[in-house]
Design a protein around this motif. Structure first.
Motif, PDB file in Angstrom:
ATOM      1  N   UNK A 107       0.827  -1.202   0.000  1.00 16.75           N
ATOM      2  CA  UNK A 107       0.000   0.000   0.000  1.00 16.75           C
ATOM      3  C   UNK A 107       0.865   1.258   0.000  1.00 16.75           C
ATOM      4  N   UNK A 108       1.980   1.208   0.728  1.00 21.64           N
ATOM      5  CA  UNK A 108       2.895   2.360   0.750  1.00 21.64           C
ATOM      6  C   UNK A 108       3.481   2.613  -0.634  1.00 21.64           C
ATOM      7  N   UNK A 109       3.952   1.557  -1.287  1.00 29.09           N
ATOM      8  CA  UNK A 109       4.558   1.717  -2.601  1.00 29.09           C
ATOM      9  C   UNK A 109       3.542   2.244  -3.617  1.00 29.09           C
ATOM     10  N   UNK A 110       2.302   1.798  -3.488  1.00 35.12           N
ATOM     11  CA  UNK A 110       1.252   2.292  -4.384  1.00 35.12           C
ATOM     12  C   UNK A 110       1.022   3.783  -4.161  1.00 35.12           C
ATOM     13  N   UNK A 111       0.922   4.198  -2.896  1.00 38.54           N
ATOM     14  CA  UNK A 111       0.694   5.615  -2.588  1.00 38.54           C
ATOM     15  C   UNK A 111       1.887   6.469  -3.012  1.00 38.54           C
ATOM     16  N   UNK A 112       3.087   5.966  -2.797  1.00 42.75           N
ATOM     17  CA  UNK A 112       4.291   6.701  -3.204  1.00 42.75           C
ATOM     18  C   UNK A 112       4.333   6.864  -4.720  1.00 42.75           C
ATOM     19  N   UNK A 113       4.028   5.797  -5.441  1.00 39.36           N
ATOM     20  CA  UNK A 113       4.064   5.844  -6.909  1.00 39.36           C
ATOM     21  C   UNK A 113       3.006   6.781  -7.471  1.00 39.36           C
TER      22      UNK A 113
END
Length: 292
Positions: A107-113
């Motif tokens: 979820x973090x990587x999705x939000x960062x991207x």
């Protein structure tokens, strides 16, 4: 004198060598050497004392370093206040412990991207001890690890903790810790040391403890009846749902696992600061909807 030369000088000074600066800036070592040589020629002063081992700043280099840090701070201010975040580019190096990798890291990587669609990510999953070393050596931009990191140069953003619960195999009812082995985190981690201390005090020399850096492998061994152990409930959900393991109470529970999003405070990077805030927001949201 160019801004690229100043930025290159800053990283050579901070990392103590041309090779390390070249790796950080994604340049060849000759390119870094050329930039520094051209800068010294233009200023007509040596900036480094060259010799065996790590480079040392001259008095002129020390003076320039303070100006270089101010210039990069202004650059970061401009990027933060003027530039469009979606236009940010480059490589962002993230390190995460396996606990976080199996919890809210996707979820973090999705939000960062979504916020920084043009930034490439280099992800490392490792134990916190190694992540801490990589952060201090500037091989990571952000570390999601068991923290905080007690170094004056590191900023630590608190993340929600993970409570630990004891699990045994659904087909093996043995829970006597003096008989069945206990499986825990890697022997190089704080949870392992704290658990060993508590088990030694409560059980004594009969206790057997297995150490594993792989949480999934540990839970599989518990499911197979090889051992029992304390792990975050959120990570055990699939094994619980499939009926492989069940929770039990041996009379005590280890301390929750405390995590931080940690990064070096200098030179300042709004991208890094923003990523730590994203991690905190994502972790708090994930924590609210998953069992403790």
């Amino acid at each position: 004198m160019t801004f690229d030369q100043i930025r290159t000088f800053l990283w050579v000074a901070r990392l103590g060598g041309f090779r390390k600066a070249a790796e950080r800036l994604h340049l060849s070592q000759p390119a870094v050497s050329t930039r520094i040589a051209n800068l010294e020629n233009e200023l007509r002063v040596p900036l480094f004392e060259r010799g065996p081992g790590e480079l040392v700043l001259t008095k002129h280099g020390t003076l320039l370093l303070s100006y270089a840090e101010q210039m990069l701070f202004v650059e970061e201010e401009i990027k933060q206040r003027v530039a469009n975040p979606s236009e940010a580019e480059g490589l962002f190096r993230i390190g995460a412990s396996e606990t976080i990798a199996q919890a809210w890291l996707p979820e973090f990587l999705k939000a960062f991207s979504e916020r920084y669609p043009r930034v490439n990510v280099d992800l490392t999953v490792d134990i916190s001890l190694n992540l801490r070393a990589a952060l201090l050596e500037r091989r990571l931009d952000l570390a999601l690890l068991m923290g905080p990191v007690s170094e004056f140069s590191v900023e630590n953003v608190a993340l929600p903790p993970f409570d630990l619960h004891w699990y045994r195999s659904a087909t093996n009812s043995q829970t006597d810790l003096s008989i069945i082995p206990v499986i825990s985190y890697s022997s190089k981690t704080r949870p392992y040391r704290e658990l060993m201390s508590e088990l030694s005090r409560r059980i004594g020399p009969k206790v057997r403890v297995f150490a594993s850096a792989s949480l999934s492998a540990s839970l599989k061994m518990i499911g197979a009846g090889v051992a029992v152990g304390p792990y975050p409930r959120a990570l055990a959900n699939d094994f619980l749902a499939s009926g492989q393991i069940v929770e039990f109470d041996p009379g005590f529970r280890p301390q929750p696992l405390a995590f931080t999003a940690s990064y070096l405070s200098e030179p300042r990077s709004f991208l890094v600061e923003a990523s730590a805030e994203i991690a905190q927001d994502v972790a708090q949201t994930w924590d609210k909807i998953h069992p403790k």
